[in-house]
Design an enzyme around this catalytic site. Structure first.
Site, mmCIF file in Angstrom:
data_model
loop_
_atom_site.group_PDB
_atom_site.id
_atom_site.type_symbol
_atom_site.label_atom_id
_atom_site.label_comp_id
_atom_site.label_asym_id
_atom_site.label_seq_id
_atom_site.Cartn_x
_atom_site.Cartn_y
_atom_site.Cartn_z
ATOM 1 N N GLU A 237 -1.098 -4.981 13.053
ATOM 2 C CA GLU A 237 -0.390 -3.714 13.483
ATOM 3 C C GLU A 237 1.204 -3.978 13.281
ATOM 4 O OE1 GLU A 237 -1.343 -2.693 17.765
ATOM 5 O OE2 GLU A 237 0.736 -1.813 17.769
ATOM 6 N N GLU A 242 8.957 1.804 19.016
ATOM 7 C CA GLU A 242 8.389 2.023 20.486
ATOM 8 C C GLU A 242 9.264 2.087 21.422
ATOM 9 O OE1 GLU A 242 4.013 0.183 21.212
ATOM 10 O OE2 GLU A 242 5.476 -1.289 20.428
#
Length: 349
Positions: A237, A242
């Protein structure tokens, strides 16, 4: 008579010797390389790759001098070389063909090669310029709550409704809302390119404005396309950006993979100004030897890529706004709604 016989014998010996010498000279001449030709197929993709083919009669090896000081010898006369100097440059390539006798023949040819700056050729993009639903050719939706709140104890129900995902005024708006829906207290949307677009390596650029509100967890990220067969985190990932509403303006750039996942990821953070009120550019440069994460062209995390970590196969893009969960944390009881706006997503070779 004796003199005649001696003379005849000498003449016969001379004839044999001369004949042998002539035959030997002819056999050496046959081994000389000749008829050397050189062909070059220059790639037009900006990679600098050139495929060379050299042929000659009676040749047993070919030495290529590529016009930049680099030399390579191959027996077949077929080789590929990659030039790395950025821009359009002309090189004089010289090929030397060698025969088994050691004799050589040489020929030169000029080639022009264009090498583009890495990350400048557009591979895929969504500019979000057409109002309405996100482009179904490029995007699909995850629907529902997933397993255990998508594995993170998240509090939202993902939908494909325009209330949660819509393109308007040149941007994709993903909106998390406080509302009772299918047993959950919040709704939102998660879009992904899985089964529609995957890629390996490149420069990924996202221009986005992030949502405010304690408990919000927006992300634009990537998952290995083999997730359905190997699972997470084995698939790998890459989190391009974020953010969580409890720590405004703190940008997270992170990699997850076996041994470095969940609460022990490989990542860094960067504090910026106005993450929730202005658009910023979030970038990942992903190559075979390195993965680098930037915000507004400022590098803040870099990882050496290798065969030992799962970042050398196809990935797809995701964009979502989660609520709460293991990363988002407790939600402000006064939260009503908040949106992540994405001006564009661009992927370059």
């Amino acid at each position: 008579m004796k003199f005649y016989k001696i003379l005849t014998s000498l003449f016969f010996v001379y004839f044999i010797f001369a004949g042998c010498k002539k035959a030997g000279a002819d056999s050496v001449a046959v081994l000389l390389p000749a008829n050397l030709s050189v062909a070059a197929n220059v790639s037009v993709d900006g990679s600098g790759t050139v495929a060379f083919t050299a042929t000659a009669t009676n040749a047993v090896s070919y030495a290529f001098e590529f016009g930049n000081g680099q030399v390579k010898t191959v027996p077949s006369g077929i080789t590929t070389y990659q030039y790395t100097t950025i821009g359009t440059n002309t090189y004089t390539v010289t090929v030397t063909a060698t025969g088994s006798s050691g004799a050589v023949i040489t020929k030169s040819a000029q080639i022009t090669v264009n090498v583009k700056t890495p990350g400048t050729e557009l591979l895929w993009s969504d500019e979000f310029n057409v109002d309405g639903a996100p482009d179904p050719i490029k995007w699909k939706y995850d629907i529902g709550t997933g397993s255990g709140g998508w594995g993170n104890q998240e509090l939202q129900y993902y939908t494909n409704r325009p209330e949660n995902a819509v393109v308007i005024n040149g941007a994709l708006k993903i909106t998390a809302k406080k509302e009772n829906y299918s047993g959950m207290a919040f709704t939102s949307a998660r879009l992904l390119t899985q089964d529609k677009f995957v890629f390996k390596y490149g420069k990924i650029e996202v221009k986005a404005k992030l949502p405010a509100g304690v408990g919000t967890w927006p992300a634009v990220w990537m998952l290995g396309n083999n997730i359905q067969t190997v699972g997470w985190p084995t698939c790998g990932e890459i989190d391009i950006v974020e953010h969580r509403g409890s720590e405004l303006n703190k940008i997270f750039g992170t990699l997850h993979y076996p041994g470095r996942s969940g609460g022990n990821p490989n990542g860094s953070t960067k504090i910026i100004a106005n993450a929730t009120t202005e658009f910023h550019i979030y970038t990942v440069e992903w190559y075979a030897d390195a993965i680098k994460i930037y915000v507004d062209n400022q590098l803040f995390h870099s990882v050496a890529n290798s065969a030992s970590i799962p970042f050398n196969h196809d990935f797809f893009i995701l964009a979502n706004v989660a609520m709460g969960g293991t990363f988002g944390g407790a939600v402000d009881p006064n939260f009503s709604s908040a949106s992540m706006e994405i001006d564009y997503i661009r992927i370059y070779k």
